[in-house]
Design an enzyme around this catalytic site. Structure first.
Site, PDB file in Angstrom:
ATOM      1  CD  GLU A 112      -2.957  -1.123   2.291  1.00 33.95           C
ATOM      2  OE1 GLU A 112      -2.845  -0.243   3.162  1.00 33.95           O
ATOM      3  OE2 GLU A 112      -3.847  -1.987   2.318  1.00 33.95           O
ATOM      4  CG  HIS A 234      -8.855   6.514   2.565  1.00 29.60           C
ATOM      5  ND1 HIS A 234      -8.883   6.319   1.199  1.00 29.60           N
ATOM      6  CD2 HIS A 234      -8.282   5.402   3.080  1.00 29.60           C
ATOM      7  CE1 HIS A 234      -8.356   5.145   0.910  1.00 29.60           C
ATOM      8  NE2 HIS A 234      -7.973   4.565   2.039  1.00 29.60           N
ATOM      9  NE  ARG A 280      -4.241   5.380   3.790  1.00 27.73           N
ATOM     10  CZ  ARG A 280      -4.858   4.587   4.648  1.00 27.73           C
ATOM     11  NH1 ARG A 280      -5.254   5.070   5.818  1.00 27.73           N
ATOM     12  NH2 ARG A 280      -5.071   3.320   4.357  1.00 27.73           N
ATOM     13  CG  HIS A 341      -9.551   6.805   6.634  1.00 28.72           C
ATOM     14  ND1 HIS A 341     -10.578   5.896   6.503  1.00 28.72           N
ATOM     15  CD2 HIS A 341      -8.403   6.083   6.705  1.00 28.72           C
ATOM     16  CE1 HIS A 341     -10.074   4.663   6.503  1.00 28.72           C
ATOM     17  NE2 HIS A 341      -8.762   4.745   6.652  1.00 28.72           N
ATOM     18  NE  ARG A 376      -4.162   5.025  10.087  1.00 29.29           N
ATOM     19  CZ  ARG A 376      -4.542   4.202   9.105  1.00 29.29           C
ATOM     20  NH1 ARG A 376      -3.800   3.157   8.766  1.00 29.29           N
ATOM     21  NH2 ARG A 376      -5.663   4.438   8.454  1.00 29.29           N
TER      22      ARG A 376
END
Length: 528
Positions: A112, A234, A280, A341, A376
């Site tokens: 990811e 997100h 992100r 998110h 994060r």
């Protein structure tokens, strides 16, 4: 009479259940869930759990990826323990019966955004649901664990007697029960595992329960709260009027998905060398910038080059959900937009979940250990819940023998002259106004002027909510409204104090990072 337990856990997600399962070996455990048990952010997690499980991967690489994503604000000790202890916690989860996808007898690891290696284990695209199922099944086998569903904690109960060692100590919570009564839950150890606060924003990937209750309660009780300015958006939630912000997992980009504009052009190469696999915060800001530049309502995530057979096998839930909205991701790109998110800040704890209030612990998304820093890294969230749920029990169980509850019970809840409300419209109106002003003024891109506007309006709203709270009998809606107003205030206050751009906090007034001033946590307390 009050309910009495050795351990009291507020929240039934990965962190709370991990703690409860281990704590049940040492004493009685109550788990309070605001809705039906299992309804929370954990159950909606799609992508997976990060962990060093491949011989070609290393702890150092996972640590470095986490530090880079955290933009200089991670606490290295928190990152180290999470990464190094993660594989053992994952193996324990597998031993409980959690079924993760395998290929050739090994975990089918995926990649990811922000990760330099394939290290994400997953259960299709419903990983959180499988984790939740396995933990709940294990808890059901423990006679020491009692669940209280549809039970909403209102405020912490504190022992403020002058002779109490170390000042105030947490004794438990007042909670609104399913039948409308308000009970006392008394415990030697109280654990905040209430998750995040995505519902503070107008658009969010979070379920309705994510109203920041634990952070708000802990702050009101005097706990230190940090880094609330870092709210992760997100990059890819399904853009559809009936979809209610259905999350489109980052794993789709990890498996080759491409972000495109309405005309089909890619754009991430103009924003980051990792392109579609950038962290992100970078991807969310890039999409936000492109939407403002073009005036379009959404961008598109293109998976069509991977073929229907692969997509239905790897992402069955996402494929079926998109198809239900007449989007066939095998032949057409998925319309996506960013949405709130994940809360990277929270209640300040040490590496065993202890807060500055004796007897009060915080774990999971509601806590701030320093693991996530300013942003994060993908799939570190479920990992955090497993690791710190376990670590908190190690200390809490040792302290249990030396902890006693006062001989006199704390006073029962006093409703005073409060009456049933005939003005419920106040709750719904204020709820909508808070979420809209947070989206417009305290979203992906901020300015001092926007933050000032948000602060002024929130001051008036919080005053209205306080008046309503004391005049009328408590309901779950009022509890949640009071808490999102508190969390909104904390986010705005933290954002106003950070005079730089870093990670998830981007302000047009201070577009650069400040390496001299900016690598400190933003800490708030009612007593500071």
């Amino acid at each position: 009479m009050p309910h009495r337990f050795d351990f009291l856990v507020m929240g039934g997600g990965v962190a709370g259940l991990s703690f409860a399962l281990q704590a049940a070996r040492h004493g009685t455990v109550a788990v309070l869930t605001k809705r039906e048990r299992g309804e929370g952010n954990t159950a909606y997690a799609q992508g997976g759990i990060a962990g060093v499980l491949s011989p070609t991967d290393t702890f150092d690489a996972h640590i470095d990826d986490t530090l880079v994503a955290g933009a200089g604000l991670c606490h290295r000790d928190a990152v180290e323990v999470t990464v190094r202890e993660g594989p053992a916690r994952l193996k324990e989860l597998v031993a409980l019966g959690a079924a993760f996808d395998q290929r050739g007898g090994e975990f089918d690891l995926t990649r990811e955004g922000g990760h330099s290696a394939r290290r994400i284990i997953h259960a299709g695209d419903i990983t959180g649901r499988e984790v939740q199922r396995a933990l709940l099944a294990a808890c059901d086998e423990q006679p020491n664990i009692t669940f209280f569903q549809n039970t909403a904690a209102i405020d912490l109960i504190l022992d403020r007697r002058p002779h109490t060692p170390a000042g105030s100590r947490c004794l438990g919570v007042y909670a609104l029960m399913e039948d409308g009564s308000i009970d006392r839950f008394l415990s030697k150890v109280t654990v905040v595992a209430t998750g995040g606060a995505g519902k503070v924003y107008l658009y969010t990937s979070n379920p309705d329960v994510a109203t920041g209750d634990g952070v708000a309660m802990a702050y009101r009780a005097g706990a230190r709260v940090a880094n609330m300015e870092f709210y992760q958006f997100h990059p890819t939630c399904l853009f559809h009027p009936e979809a209610k912000s259905f999350l489109i997992s980052e794993a789709l980009r990890g498996e080759g998905g491409k972000l495109r504009l309405k005309g089909g052009q890619t754009f991430m190469d103009r924003y980051h060398p990792m392109k579609d696999l950038a962290p992100r915060d970078v991807v969310a800001r890039a999409i936000d910038a492109e939407l403002k530049r073009t005036g379009n309502d959404c961008v598109y995530l293109d998976m069509t080059h991977l073929g229907r057979a692969y997509l239905t096998e790897r992402f069955p839930n996402i494929y079926a959900t998109c198809k239900a909205f007449n989007i066939d991701m095998a032949v057409q790109p998925i319309p996506v937009v960013p949405a709130a998110h994940y809360q990277c800040g929270g209640v300040v704890t040490d590496l065993h979940g202890r807060t500055n209030i004796p007897g009060l612990y915080a774990i999971g998304e509601a806590s701030c250990t320093g693991l996530h820093g300013a942003n994060r890294l993908a799939s570190n969230s479920l990992l955090e819940g497993l690791v710190f749920g376990h670590r908190a029990v190690q200390v809490a169980s040792e302290e249990l023998a030396s902890l006693t509850l006062p001989k006199e019970d704390p006073p029962a809840w006093d409703s005073g002259s409060a009456v049933d409300s005939d003005e419920s419209v106040v709750v719904t109106h204020n709820w909508d106004e808070i979420r809209r002003l947070m989206w417009n003024y305290v979203g992906i891109v901020r300015t001092d002027k926007r933050l000032m506007r948000a602060r002024r309006r929130l001051e008036l709203l919080r005053e209205e909510i306080r008046d309503y709270y004391w005049r009328f009998k408590v309901t779950r809606d009022v509890i949640e409204l009071r808490n999102i107003a508190e969390v909104a205030h904390l986010i705005v206050d933290c954002a106003s104090r950070r005079k730089e751009s870093r990670g998830l906090h981007y302000t047009l007034d201070y577009p650069h990072t400040d390496e001299h001033q900016g690598t400190r946590d933003t800490i708030l307390s009612r007593e500071l």
